[in-house]
Design a protein around this motif. Structure first.
Motif, PDB file in Angstrom:
ATOM      1  N   GLN A 257       0.560 -19.020 -14.683  1.00  0.00           N
ATOM      2  CA  GLN A 257       0.794 -20.274 -15.404  1.00  0.00           C
ATOM      3  C   GLN A 257       2.133 -20.185 -16.120  1.00  0.00           C
ATOM      4  OE1 GLN A 257      -2.521 -22.607 -16.810  1.00  0.00           O
ATOM      5  NE2 GLN A 257      -3.767 -20.770 -17.033  1.00  0.00           N
ATOM      6  N   VAL A 258       2.795 -21.322 -16.264  1.00  0.00           N
ATOM      7  CA  VAL A 258       4.087 -21.356 -16.946  1.00  0.00           C
ATOM      8  C   VAL A 258       4.061 -22.361 -18.092  1.00  0.00           C
ATOM      9  CG1 VAL A 258       5.468 -20.557 -14.982  1.00  0.00           C
ATOM     10  CG2 VAL A 258       5.006 -23.001 -15.227  1.00  0.00           C
ATOM     11  N   VAL A 259       4.713 -21.985 -19.170  1.00  0.00           N
ATOM     12  CA  VAL A 259       4.939 -22.882 -20.307  1.00  0.00           C
ATOM     13  C   VAL A 259       6.441 -22.960 -20.535  1.00  0.00           C
ATOM     14  CG1 VAL A 259       2.700 -22.437 -21.407  1.00  0.00           C
ATOM     15  CG2 VAL A 259       4.644 -20.958 -21.947  1.00  0.00           C
ATOM     16  N   ASN A 260       6.865 -23.935 -21.349  1.00  0.00           N
ATOM     17  CA  ASN A 260       8.305 -24.180 -21.549  1.00  0.00           C
ATOM     18  C   ASN A 260       9.011 -24.286 -20.197  1.00  0.00           C
ATOM     19  OD1 ASN A 260       8.073 -24.129 -24.393  1.00  0.00           O
ATOM     20  ND2 ASN A 260       8.155 -21.896 -24.389  1.00  0.00           N
ATOM     21  N   HIS A 261       8.435 -25.129 -19.337  1.00  0.00           N
ATOM     22  CA  HIS A 261       8.857 -25.236 -17.942  1.00  0.00           C
ATOM     23  C   HIS A 261       9.832 -26.371 -17.687  1.00  0.00           C
ATOM     24  CE1 HIS A 261       5.735 -28.161 -18.537  1.00  0.00           C
ATOM     25  NE2 HIS A 261       4.800 -27.221 -18.624  1.00  0.00           N
ATOM     26  N   GLY A 262      10.083 -27.201 -18.682  1.00  0.00           N
ATOM     27  CA  GLY A 262      11.050 -28.280 -18.510  1.00  0.00           C
ATOM     28  C   GLY A 262      10.457 -29.619 -18.122  1.00  0.00           C
ATOM     29  N   VAL A 263       9.162 -29.665 -17.800  1.00  0.00           N
ATOM     30  CA  VAL A 263       8.509 -30.944 -17.520  1.00  0.00           C
ATOM     31  C   VAL A 263       7.940 -31.463 -18.839  1.00  0.00           C
ATOM     32  CG1 VAL A 263       6.730 -32.129 -16.176  1.00  0.00           C
ATOM     33  CG2 VAL A 263       7.898 -30.138 -15.203  1.00  0.00           C
ATOM     34  N   PRO A 264       8.334 -32.644 -19.275  1.00  0.00           N
ATOM     35  CA  PRO A 264       7.906 -33.139 -20.595  1.00  0.00           C
ATOM     36  C   PRO A 264       6.387 -33.192 -20.734  1.00  0.00           C
ATOM     37  CG  PRO A 264       9.650 -34.532 -19.691  1.00  0.00           C
ATOM     38  CD  PRO A 264       9.241 -33.595 -18.592  1.00  0.00           C
ATOM     39  N   LEU A 265       5.896 -32.761 -21.884  1.00  0.00           N
ATOM     40  CA  LEU A 265       4.453 -32.735 -22.106  1.00  0.00           C
ATOM     41  C   LEU A 265       3.864 -34.145 -22.117  1.00  0.00           C
ATOM     42  CD1 LEU A 265       4.004 -29.874 -24.741  1.00  0.00           C
ATOM     43  CD2 LEU A 265       4.146 -29.759 -22.264  1.00  0.00           C
ATOM     44  N   GLU A 266       4.642 -35.133 -22.582  1.00  0.00           N
ATOM     45  CA  GLU A 266       4.150 -36.509 -22.582  1.00  0.00           C
ATOM     46  C   GLU A 266       3.928 -36.991 -21.139  1.00  0.00           C
ATOM     47  OE1 GLU A 266       7.855 -36.317 -23.919  1.00  0.00           O
ATOM     48  OE2 GLU A 266       6.610 -34.875 -25.013  1.00  0.00           O
ATOM     49  N   LEU A 267       4.790 -36.533 -20.223  1.00  0.00           N
ATOM     50  CA  LEU A 267       4.648 -36.903 -18.820  1.00  0.00           C
ATOM     51  C   LEU A 267       3.343 -36.320 -18.249  1.00  0.00           C
ATOM     52  CD1 LEU A 267       5.744 -38.161 -16.206  1.00  0.00           C
ATOM     53  CD2 LEU A 267       6.966 -36.019 -15.789  1.00  0.00           C
ATOM     54  N   LEU A 268       3.014 -35.089 -18.641  1.00  0.00           N
ATOM     55  CA  LEU A 268       1.780 -34.467 -18.159  1.00  0.00           C
ATOM     56  C   LEU A 268       0.560 -35.279 -18.594  1.00  0.00           C
ATOM     57  CD1 LEU A 268       2.500 -30.661 -18.704  1.00  0.00           C
ATOM     58  CD2 LEU A 268       3.041 -32.108 -16.741  1.00  0.00           C
ATOM     59  N   GLU A 269       0.585 -35.754 -19.836  1.00  0.00           N
ATOM     60  CA  GLU A 269      -0.530 -36.586 -20.313  1.00  0.00           C
ATOM     61  C   GLU A 269      -0.572 -37.913 -19.557  1.00  0.00           C
ATOM     62  OE1 GLU A 269      -2.903 -35.439 -22.424  1.00  0.00           O
ATOM     63  OE2 GLU A 269      -1.752 -33.590 -22.139  1.00  0.00           O
ATOM     64  N   SER A 270       0.604 -38.476 -19.290  1.00  0.00           N
ATOM     65  CA  SER A 270       0.667 -39.743 -18.545  1.00  0.00           C
ATOM     66  C   SER A 270       0.156 -39.581 -17.116  1.00  0.00           C
ATOM     67  CB  SER A 270       2.106 -40.269 -18.508  1.00  0.00           C
ATOM     68  OG  SER A 270       2.562 -40.569 -19.810  1.00  0.00           O
ATOM     69  N   LEU A 271       0.412 -38.420 -16.514  1.00  0.00           N
ATOM     70  CA  LEU A 271      -0.068 -38.159 -15.155  1.00  0.00           C
ATOM     71  C   LEU A 271      -1.592 -38.165 -15.099  1.00  0.00           C
ATOM     72  CD1 LEU A 271       2.437 -35.348 -14.141  1.00  0.00           C
ATOM     73  CD2 LEU A 271       1.979 -37.385 -12.750  1.00  0.00           C
ATOM     74  N   LYS A 272      -2.216 -37.506 -16.061  1.00  0.00           N
ATOM     75  CA  LYS A 272      -3.687 -37.464 -16.093  1.00  0.00           C
ATOM     76  C   LYS A 272      -4.254 -38.863 -16.298  1.00  0.00           C
ATOM     77  CE  LYS A 272      -3.452 -33.922 -19.074  1.00  0.00           C
ATOM     78  NZ  LYS A 272      -3.829 -32.836 -20.009  1.00  0.00           N
TER      79      LYS A 272
ATOM     80  N   PHE B 175       6.195 -48.129  -1.887  1.00  0.00           N
ATOM     81  CA  PHE B 175       4.929 -47.913  -1.189  1.00  0.00           C
ATOM     82  C   PHE B 175       3.856 -47.171  -1.989  1.00  0.00           C
ATOM     83  CE2 PHE B 175       8.021 -48.158   2.413  1.00  0.00           C
ATOM     84  CZ  PHE B 175       7.546 -49.345   2.958  1.00  0.00           C
ATOM     85  N   TRP B 176       4.253 -46.338  -2.944  1.00  0.00           N
ATOM     86  CA  TRP B 176       3.242 -45.590  -3.687  1.00  0.00           C
ATOM     87  C   TRP B 176       2.451 -46.550  -4.575  1.00  0.00           C
ATOM     88  CZ3 TRP B 176       5.892 -40.460  -5.746  1.00  0.00           C
ATOM     89  CH2 TRP B 176       6.319 -39.704  -4.652  1.00  0.00           C
ATOM     90  N   PRO B 177       1.202 -46.227  -4.906  1.00  0.00           N
ATOM     91  CA  PRO B 177       0.380 -47.140  -5.718  1.00  0.00           C
ATOM     92  C   PRO B 177       1.011 -47.437  -7.078  1.00  0.00           C
ATOM     93  CG  PRO B 177      -0.980 -45.421  -4.727  1.00  0.00           C
ATOM     94  CD  PRO B 177       0.445 -45.038  -4.466  1.00  0.00           C
TER      95      PRO B 177
ATOM     96  N   VAL C  98       5.118 -42.338 -12.674  1.00  0.00           N
ATOM     97  CA  VAL C  98       4.897 -41.004 -13.276  1.00  0.00           C
ATOM     98  C   VAL C  98       4.890 -39.921 -12.201  1.00  0.00           C
ATOM     99  CG1 VAL C  98       3.727 -41.724 -15.383  1.00  0.00           C
ATOM    100  CG2 VAL C  98       2.392 -41.396 -13.310  1.00  0.00           C
ATOM    101  N   ALA C  99       4.359 -40.220 -11.015  1.00  0.00           N
ATOM    102  CA  ALA C  99       4.346 -39.229  -9.937  1.00  0.00           C
ATOM    103  C   ALA C  99       5.767 -38.899  -9.485  1.00  0.00           C
ATOM    104  CB  ALA C  99       3.522 -39.732  -8.758  1.00  0.00           C
ATOM    105  N   LEU C 100       6.599 -39.916  -9.404  1.00  0.00           N
ATOM    106  CA  LEU C 100       8.002 -39.710  -9.021  1.00  0.00           C
ATOM    107  C   LEU C 100       8.734 -38.883 -10.079  1.00  0.00           C
ATOM    108  CD1 LEU C 100      10.253 -40.315  -7.011  1.00  0.00           C
ATOM    109  CD2 LEU C 100      10.624 -42.507  -8.171  1.00  0.00           C
ATOM    110  N   GLU C 101       8.482 -39.190 -11.335  1.00  0.00           N
ATOM    111  CA  GLU C 101       9.121 -38.438 -12.424  1.00  0.00           C
ATOM    112  C   GLU C 101       8.639 -36.988 -12.437  1.00  0.00           C
ATOM    113  OE1 GLU C 101      11.884 -38.195 -15.533  1.00  0.00           O
ATOM    114  OE2 GLU C 101      11.534 -39.705 -13.987  1.00  0.00           O
ATOM    115  N   TYR C 102       7.391 -36.771 -12.101  1.00  0.00           N
ATOM    116  CA  TYR C 102       6.815 -35.417 -12.022  1.00  0.00           C
ATOM    117  C   TYR C 102       7.562 -34.581 -10.984  1.00  0.00           C
ATOM    118  CZ  TYR C 102       2.798 -32.083 -11.529  1.00  0.00           C
ATOM    119  OH  TYR C 102       1.973 -30.992 -11.488  1.00  0.00           O
TER     120      TYR C 102
END
Length: 358
Positions: free
Chosen positions: A88-103, A163-165, A171-175
């Motif tokens: 597992q990785v932390v401080n990985h550069g993907v914003p934590l707010e984005l992770l919550e938005s993905l879920k 085309f994506w839903p 958020v998927a594209l930003e991920y």
């Protein structure tokens, strides 16, 4: 009265697979026990009592790769790739707010009426780059997996936005975009640890195919009888996985029959080694055999990005490693052919690697 679906296997298959109701539709029909088609043979079930504790701390602070502890962190990454195949990785550069938005976006997509999701079924989807489905290859499986998913293959931004839903495309594209540099850094570190020089264009080829999935595991009335995903390894180079807080991801330890649970860590991303990297490293790195348990308490979501070679790319052990090892443990394959073989069969441990074995 809720339907049982046990008397007529065809009606269950049509309802879940062909009509696009998925496992979520089964659950919402009011069933109180798992249909026979979903009951796994005893040796495939996940017994929580037989799960080993994680042998060591496999959480890595990626920000330290750019500091004075670079060598120590690079060594930890490589050690995890050589042993468990997961970390597992932390401080990985993907914003934590984005992770919550993905879920949240995953829950939003699967909360839609069945007909909305069924618009992305294979054969009717507006693009071959988007597919909604259930289980893995239900036509080939004796026991179905307790999972629905939507899979989105990245070609370019314009196609993704067209085309994506709507519920998850931005958020998927930003991920994908925000994880690209992390994936590149990890792959460069892992290849560097092999003592091999690989140029940037080759690294890009090895991660040029990117697919983001949103997986939904509905609550299950008999979780001990089912699996969310059966035992398998991923076909690509590196997988980046966002878990929610519920847990249920298990990884096989070494060649034993011991399994380790990968606990959810808030803000962390799970990385796992795929078959491609095992082949490239001539067997030094281990693609991780893993599976997912179901639960009767709460529906679970996960969001992986599968980073894989471009379909036309030839994948084989790096020449320098073959020369050093004195043997090529895998043959060179065109990745499209490897992919075709992977998706033609149900999950069966690491049997997918047999396709490239010498």
């Amino acid at each position: 009265m809720a339907p049982t679906f046990n008397q007529d296997a065809d009606s269950l298959f049509n309802f879940v697979v062909k009509d696009g109701n998925g496992v979520k539709g089964l659950v919402e029909s009011g069933l109180t026990e798992v249909p026979t088609r979903y009951i796994q043979p005893p040796h495939q079930r996940i017994n929580k009592q037989h799960v080993a504790q994680s042998p060591e701390n496999i959480t890595i602070d990626l920000s330290e790769l750019d500091g004075p502890n670079h060598n120590q962190v690079a060594k930890a990454i490589s050690h995890a790739a050589e042993t468990l195949g997961f970390f597992q990785v932390v401080n990985h550069g993907v914003p934590l707010e984005l992770l919550e938005s993905l879920k949240a976006a995953a829950h939003c997509f699967f909360a839609q009426p069945p007909e909305k999701k069924a618009a992305y079924l294979k054969g009717v989807s507006p693009s071959p780059m988007v597919k909604y489905g259930t289980s893995f290859v239900p036509e080939k499986e004796d026991a179905l997996e307790w999972k629905d998913y939507v899979s989105m293959t990245y070609t370019n931004d314009a196609d993704a936005l067209q085309f994506w839903p709507n519920e998850c495309k931005e958020v998927a594209l930003e991920y994908i975009k925000t994880s690209t540099e992390m994936v590149r850094k990890l792959l460069k570190t892992l290849v560097g640890n092999l003592g091999v020089e690989v140029d940037s264009s080759r690294l890009d080829e090895l991660t040029g195919l990117r697919m983001v999935n949103m997986n939904f595991y509905p609550t299950c009335p008999n979780p001990d009888l089912t699996v969310g995903v059966g035992r398998h390894s991923d076909m690509g180079t590196l997988t980046v996985l966002l878990q929610d807080g519920i847990g249920g991801l298990y990884v096989k330890k070494d060649e034993s029959e011991e399994w380790v649970e990968i606990p959810p860590i808030h803000g962390a991303l799970v990385i796992n080694i795929g078959d491609t990297l095992q082949i490239l490293s001539n067997g030094r790195y281990k693609s991780a055999e893993h599976r997912v348990r179901t639960t009767n308490t709460e529906s679970r979501v996960s969001v992986p990005i599968f980073n894989a070679p471009l379909p036309s790319v030839k994948v084989g052990p790096l020449a320098e490693l073959v020369a050093r090892d004195g043997v090529a443990r895998y043959r060179e394959v065109i990745f499209q052919e490897y992919m075709n073989n992977f998706f033609a069969k149900s999950h069966d441990g690491k049997k997918s690697l047999d396709f490239a074995s010498t």
